[in-house]
Motif scaffolding. Structure first.
Motif, PDB file in Angstrom:
ATOM      1  N   ILE A  26      81.606  27.934 -45.299  1.00 38.83           N
ATOM      2  CA  ILE A  26      81.674  27.196 -45.376  1.00 38.83           C
ATOM      3  C   ILE A  26      80.475  27.634 -46.904  1.00 38.83           C
ATOM      4  N   VAL A  27      79.444  28.411 -46.712  1.00 38.79           N
ATOM      5  CA  VAL A  27      78.303  27.826 -47.741  1.00 38.79           C
ATOM      6  C   VAL A  27      78.964  28.736 -48.536  1.00 38.79           C
ATOM      7  N   HIS A  28      79.213  30.021 -47.931  1.00 41.52           N
ATOM      8  CA  HIS A  28      79.904  31.076 -49.044  1.00 41.52           C
ATOM      9  C   HIS A  28      81.195  30.554 -50.449  1.00 41.52           C
ATOM     10  N   ARG A  29      81.715  29.726 -49.550  1.00 43.07           N
ATOM     11  CA  ARG A  29      83.065  29.200 -50.591  1.00 43.07           C
ATOM     12  C   ARG A  29      82.202  28.215 -51.490  1.00 43.07           C
ATOM     13  N   HIS A  30      82.092  27.679 -51.060  1.00 44.70           N
ATOM     14  CA  HIS A  30      81.087  25.990 -51.779  1.00 44.70           C
ATOM     15  C   HIS A  30      80.672  27.006 -53.065  1.00 44.70           C
ATOM     16  N   ASP A  31      79.549  28.099 -52.570  1.00 45.91           N
ATOM     17  CA  ASP A  31      78.708  28.230 -53.922  1.00 45.91           C
ATOM     18  C   ASP A  31      80.181  28.917 -54.082  1.00 45.91           C
ATOM     19  N   LYS A  32      80.509  29.975 -54.579  1.00 43.96           N
ATOM     20  CA  LYS A  32      82.497  30.390 -55.213  1.00 43.96           C
ATOM     21  C   LYS A  32      82.600  29.482 -55.747  1.00 43.96           C
ATOM     22  N   ARG A  33      83.242  28.964 -55.920  1.00 47.36           N
ATOM     23  CA  ARG A  33      83.570  27.952 -56.395  1.00 47.36           C
ATOM     24  C   ARG A  33      82.792  26.751 -57.324  1.00 47.36           C
ATOM     25  N   LEU A  34      81.785  27.037 -57.066  1.00 47.73           N
ATOM     26  CA  LEU A  34      80.386  26.232 -58.082  1.00 47.73           C
ATOM     27  C   LEU A  34      80.156  27.379 -58.727  1.00 47.73           C
ATOM     28  N   ALA A  36      81.949  29.259 -59.854  1.00 45.49           N
ATOM     29  CA  ALA A  36      83.470  29.490 -61.276  1.00 45.49           C
ATOM     30  C   ALA A  36      83.294  27.832 -62.222  1.00 45.49           C
ATOM     31  N   ARG A  37      82.169  26.899 -60.949  1.00 42.70           N
ATOM     32  CA  ARG A  37      83.015  26.150 -62.103  1.00 42.70           C
ATOM     33  C   ARG A  37      81.528  26.335 -63.450  1.00 42.70           C
ATOM     34  N   LEU A  38      81.009  26.216 -62.768  1.00 43.10           N
ATOM     35  CA  LEU A  38      79.487  26.716 -63.886  1.00 43.10           C
ATOM     36  C   LEU A  38      80.137  27.347 -65.150  1.00 43.10           C
ATOM     37  N   ARG A  39      81.052  28.607 -64.505  1.00 37.44           N
ATOM     38  CA  ARG A  39      80.992  30.112 -65.917  1.00 37.44           C
ATOM     39  C   ARG A  39      82.412  29.266 -66.664  1.00 37.44           C
TER      40      ARG A  39
END
Length: 53
Positions: A26-34, A36-39
């Motif tokens: 769950i943490v890994h997926r959240h960090d990945k989405r964050l 992508a949004r920041l990029r």
């Protein structure tokens, strides 16, 4: 290579292991989405943490 029974043995030894794996996913997926949004965000200023002296 990990044997097929490794996961089951680990779960018997430590019942919280499946929950820890789930939390990590769950943490890994959240960090990945964050990330992508920041990029893709069009930020007005470059942000940098403040340095404490």
């Amino acid at each position: 290579m990990i044997s097929a029974g490794w996961y089951e043995e680990t779960c018997r030894a430590d019942p919280s292991y499946p929950r820890l794996r789930l939390d990590r996913e769950i943490v890994h997926r959240h960090d990945k989405r964050l990330g992508a949004r920041l990029r893709h965000a069009r930020l007005r200023h470059n942000a940098a943490p403040e340095e404490e002296s």
